[in-house]
Write a protein that holds these residues in place. Structure first.
Motif, PDB file in Angstrom:
ATOM      1  N   SER A 223       0.864  -1.179   0.000  1.00 16.10           N
ATOM      2  CA  SER A 223       0.000   0.000   0.000  1.00 16.10           C
ATOM      3  C   SER A 223       0.898   1.227   0.000  1.00 16.10           C
ATOM      4  CB  SER A 223      -0.923  -0.007   1.224  1.00 16.10           C
ATOM      5  OG  SER A 223      -1.769   1.123   1.219  1.00 16.10           O
ATOM      6  N   VAL A 224       1.355   1.603  -1.191  1.00 18.24           N
ATOM      7  CA  VAL A 224       2.294   2.716  -1.317  1.00 18.24           C
ATOM      8  C   VAL A 224       1.775   3.710  -2.356  1.00 18.24           C
ATOM      9  CG1 VAL A 224       4.258   1.280  -0.679  1.00 18.24           C
ATOM     10  CG2 VAL A 224       3.692   1.575  -3.084  1.00 18.24           C
ATOM     11  N   ASP A 225       2.210   4.938  -2.207  1.00 20.28           N
ATOM     12  CA  ASP A 225       1.901   6.005  -3.154  1.00 20.28           C
ATOM     13  C   ASP A 225       2.955   5.966  -4.249  1.00 20.28           C
ATOM     14  OD1 ASP A 225       1.409   8.327  -4.538  1.00 20.28           O
ATOM     15  OD2 ASP A 225       1.285   9.604  -2.759  1.00 20.28           O
ATOM     16  N   MET A 226       2.534   5.720  -5.477  1.00 20.53           N
ATOM     17  CA  MET A 226       3.480   5.622  -6.577  1.00 20.53           C
ATOM     18  C   MET A 226       4.151   6.959  -6.888  1.00 20.53           C
ATOM     19  SD  MET A 226       3.778   2.516  -7.576  1.00 20.53           S
ATOM     20  CE  MET A 226       4.586   2.747  -9.173  1.00 20.53           C
ATOM     21  N   GLY A 245      -2.532   1.874 -13.921  1.00 18.53           N
ATOM     22  CA  GLY A 245      -3.782   2.564 -14.228  1.00 18.53           C
ATOM     23  C   GLY A 245      -4.068   3.580 -13.143  1.00 18.53           C
ATOM     24  N   PRO A 246      -3.383   4.747 -13.154  1.00 20.92           N
ATOM     25  CA  PRO A 246      -3.501   5.714 -12.058  1.00 20.92           C
ATOM     26  C   PRO A 246      -4.875   6.360 -12.025  1.00 20.92           C
ATOM     27  CG  PRO A 246      -2.246   6.656 -13.870  1.00 20.92           C
ATOM     28  CD  PRO A 246      -2.487   5.214 -14.223  1.00 20.92           C
ATOM     29  N   PRO A 247      -5.204   7.025 -10.915  1.00 20.99           N
ATOM     30  CA  PRO A 247      -6.481   7.744 -10.841  1.00 20.99           C
ATOM     31  C   PRO A 247      -6.636   8.705 -12.020  1.00 20.99           C
ATOM     32  CG  PRO A 247      -5.426   7.688  -8.689  1.00 20.99           C
ATOM     33  CD  PRO A 247      -4.422   7.129  -9.660  1.00 20.99           C
ATOM     34  N   CYS A 248      -7.863   8.792 -12.529  1.00 17.34           N
ATOM     35  CA  CYS A 248      -8.101   9.599 -13.726  1.00 17.34           C
ATOM     36  C   CYS A 248      -9.509  10.181 -13.666  1.00 17.34           C
ATOM     37  CB  CYS A 248      -7.930   8.758 -14.991  1.00 17.34           C
ATOM     38  SG  CYS A 248      -9.157   7.433 -15.155  1.00 17.34           S
ATOM     39  N   THR A 249      -9.814  11.029 -14.631  1.00 22.02           N
ATOM     40  CA  THR A 249     -11.174  11.542 -14.790  1.00 22.02           C
ATOM     41  C   THR A 249     -12.003  10.465 -15.470  1.00 22.02           C
ATOM     42  OG1 THR A 249     -10.292  13.778 -15.075  1.00 22.02           O
ATOM     43  CG2 THR A 249     -12.574  13.396 -15.742  1.00 22.02           C
ATOM     44  N   GLU A 275      -0.980  15.618 -14.756  1.00 23.08           N
ATOM     45  CA  GLU A 275       0.294  15.870 -14.068  1.00 23.08           C
ATOM     46  C   GLU A 275       0.624  14.733 -13.104  1.00 23.08           C
ATOM     47  OE1 GLU A 275       2.640  18.075 -14.271  1.00 23.08           O
ATOM     48  OE2 GLU A 275       1.740  19.366 -15.795  1.00 23.08           O
ATOM     49  N   ARG A 276      -0.379  14.293 -12.368  1.00 19.66           N
ATOM     50  CA  ARG A 276      -0.172  13.192 -11.423  1.00 19.66           C
ATOM     51  C   ARG A 276       0.166  11.903 -12.171  1.00 19.66           C
ATOM     52  NH1 ARG A 276      -5.155  12.247  -7.706  1.00 19.66           N
ATOM     53  NH2 ARG A 276      -6.103  12.031  -9.767  1.00 19.66           N
ATOM     54  N   LYS A 279       3.776  11.876 -13.294  1.00 19.63           N
ATOM     55  CA  LYS A 279       4.708  11.607 -12.188  1.00 19.63           C
ATOM     56  C   LYS A 279       4.730  10.127 -11.845  1.00 19.63           C
ATOM     57  CE  LYS A 279       5.986  13.305  -7.617  1.00 19.63           C
ATOM     58  NZ  LYS A 279       5.678  14.302  -6.545  1.00 19.63           N
ATOM     59  N   TRP A 280       3.557   9.500 -11.793  1.00 21.64           N
ATOM     60  CA  TRP A 280       3.488   8.078 -11.474  1.00 21.64           C
ATOM     61  C   TRP A 280       4.170   7.242 -12.546  1.00 21.64           C
ATOM     62  CZ3 TRP A 280      -1.357   5.880  -8.646  1.00 21.64           C
ATOM     63  CH2 TRP A 280      -1.652   6.678  -7.532  1.00 21.64           C
ATOM     64  N   LEU A 281       3.923   7.584 -13.801  1.00 23.74           N
ATOM     65  CA  LEU A 281       4.510   6.816 -14.895  1.00 23.74           C
ATOM     66  C   LEU A 281       6.025   6.991 -14.921  1.00 23.74           C
ATOM     67  CD1 LEU A 281       4.173   5.031 -17.359  1.00 23.74           C
ATOM     68  CD2 LEU A 281       3.586   7.049 -18.702  1.00 23.74           C
ATOM     69  N   HIS A 282       6.488   8.198 -14.684  1.00 26.86           N
ATOM     70  CA  HIS A 282       7.936   8.439 -14.629  1.00 26.86           C
ATOM     71  C   HIS A 282       8.574   7.618 -13.517  1.00 26.86           C
ATOM     72  CE1 HIS A 282      11.503  11.171 -13.576  1.00 26.86           C
ATOM     73  NE2 HIS A 282      11.806  10.557 -14.705  1.00 26.86           N
TER      74      HIS A 282
END
Length: 384
Positions: A223-226, A245-249, A275-276, A279-282
């Motif tokens: 349970s970590v913040d990517m 699959g990060p949070p999205c609209t 933007e988020r 950062k997660w993908l990077h």
């Protein structure tokens, strides 16, 4: 029409064209899910059979739910049994895209097929595009895989590919390789994810005592913040494959009134979300082995949460990572014959006016080479 709703419609009409948006795509997005309590055709969900279920139990489910093969491997169109005791009760519908069922049903005529303590939930009801993107990661036995934003459904698909020789009720193969790390940032959801997967996966994959040569459990939960550069997911890497699959609209959910609906939408929402995601993908690239693959996906319609994220990533990592965009349309046509997949500049779309699923944008990236200082040193990651 509220100003925010009008802006949302105008944005997508400008992107997709007035005719497609008004006549095809918007009506497709407005389709309401069929009630699972009635005998309706549920076009949004497919029955994904638990791959760890023995063939004789799969046959029972196939007969009772009148399963019909689809173009997606392991997934079927279904009909709810008219006799309610023959249905498996839904125990979790908190995410409308993925529905999970109980291990038992009132009429238990298949129980004689099970060994004590070896019960598994027989299937999930899943939105088809989630199954497609999980399959697009092309996981193989022996891979080390991170499901960075695990849903339960994606983790089940990945586990079925990594541990395809593992049978329920049997010891793990002596030469078993590979690991699946399932991550959910929110701790309460992470706990729920673990409980869900415990009902779907053979217990030996989660038991450190059942694994061999000190490898620990084959399926691990974090349970970590990517967005953080150093975390438990990093310590379990590096990975051969990452599904992100990060949070999205979620435009379809907003249109249907979820979380305040379109009244909470604003033109800045896709940009902030993008933007988020960038950062997660990077950060995910730092967890990949050279030659490894990441599949990035979102359910947003805006290019700010799709193509633009990949385009900006390439600019950001120039001189640090050598990346390659892998073809999506050719892969999908091979994996899922007959599925309409629209190519974009940096990936592909699965759209609900062309299929029963979506919207879903996804892109496959391969890390060819690290070029940053220190990349020639031995990896600091745990090896197994």
């Amino acid at each position: 029409m509220a100003p925010t709703a009008g802006g949302w419609h105008a944005l997508h009409e400008g992107r997709f064209g007035e005719e497609r948006w008004s006549s095809e795509l918007l009506p497709a997005l407005e389709r309401m899910e069929s009630s699972l309590a009635a005998q309706h055709d549920d076009s949004e969900h497919l029955c994904f059979l638990n791959p760890f279920l023995p063939a004789d139990e799969q046959e029972v489910i196939s007969r009772d739910y009148n399963l019909e093969v689809t173009c997606i491997p392991g997934a079927f169109h279904f009909e709810l049994p008219s006799d309610v005791p023959r249905r498996f009760p839904i125990v979790d519908a908190s995410d409308e895209r993925h529905l999970f069922v109980h291990l038992y049903r009132e009429e238990r005529h298949e129980l004689e097929l099970r060994g004590p303590g070896e019960e598994l939930a027989p299937f999930t009801l899943a939105e088809g595009s989630s199954l497609v993107v999980a399959s697009a990661l092309q996981v193989e036995e022996g891979d080390s895989v991170l499901d960075a934003c695990a849903t339960g459904v994606t983790s089940l698909v990945l586990a079925g590919a990594i541990f395809q020789r593992c049978q329920r009720g049997q010891a793990l193969p002596q030469d078993l390789q590979g690991r699946l790390v399932c991550n959910e940032m929110v701790k309460a959801k992470a706990s729920h994810l673990q409980q869900t997967l415990q009902s779907l996966l053979p217990w030996r994959l989660l038991d450190p005592q059942a694994s061999l040569a000190g490898h620990g459990p084959r399926v691990v939960f974090t349970s970590v913040d990517m967005a953080t550069p150093s975390n438990a997911a990093e310590r379990l890497g590096p990975y051969d494959k990452i599904l992100l699959g990060p949070p999205c609209t979620d435009d379809k959910a907003l249109l249907r009134g979820a979380a305040g609906g379109l009244t909470r939408w604003s033109p800045s929402m896709p940009k902030v979300s993008g933007e988020r995601q960038l950062k997660w993908l990077h950060n995910a690239l730092w967890l990949l082995r050279e030659g490894g693959t990441v599949v990035f996906f979102t359910r947003a319609l805006s290019p700010d949460e799709g193509d633009h994220v990949i385009q900006r990533l390439f600019r950001r990592v120039e001189g640090v990572f050598d990346l390659k965009v892998l073809a999506v349309d050719e892969l999908v046509s091979r994996l899922v014959p007959g599925l309409c997949c629209e190519s974009t500049d940096w990936g592909a779309w699965i759209m609900p006016d062309k299929t029963s699923f979506g919207p879903m944008f996804f892109s496959r990236l391969q890390l060819l080479r690290r070029m940053h200082v220190g990349c020639e040193s031995p990896s600091k990651f745990m090896q197994f």
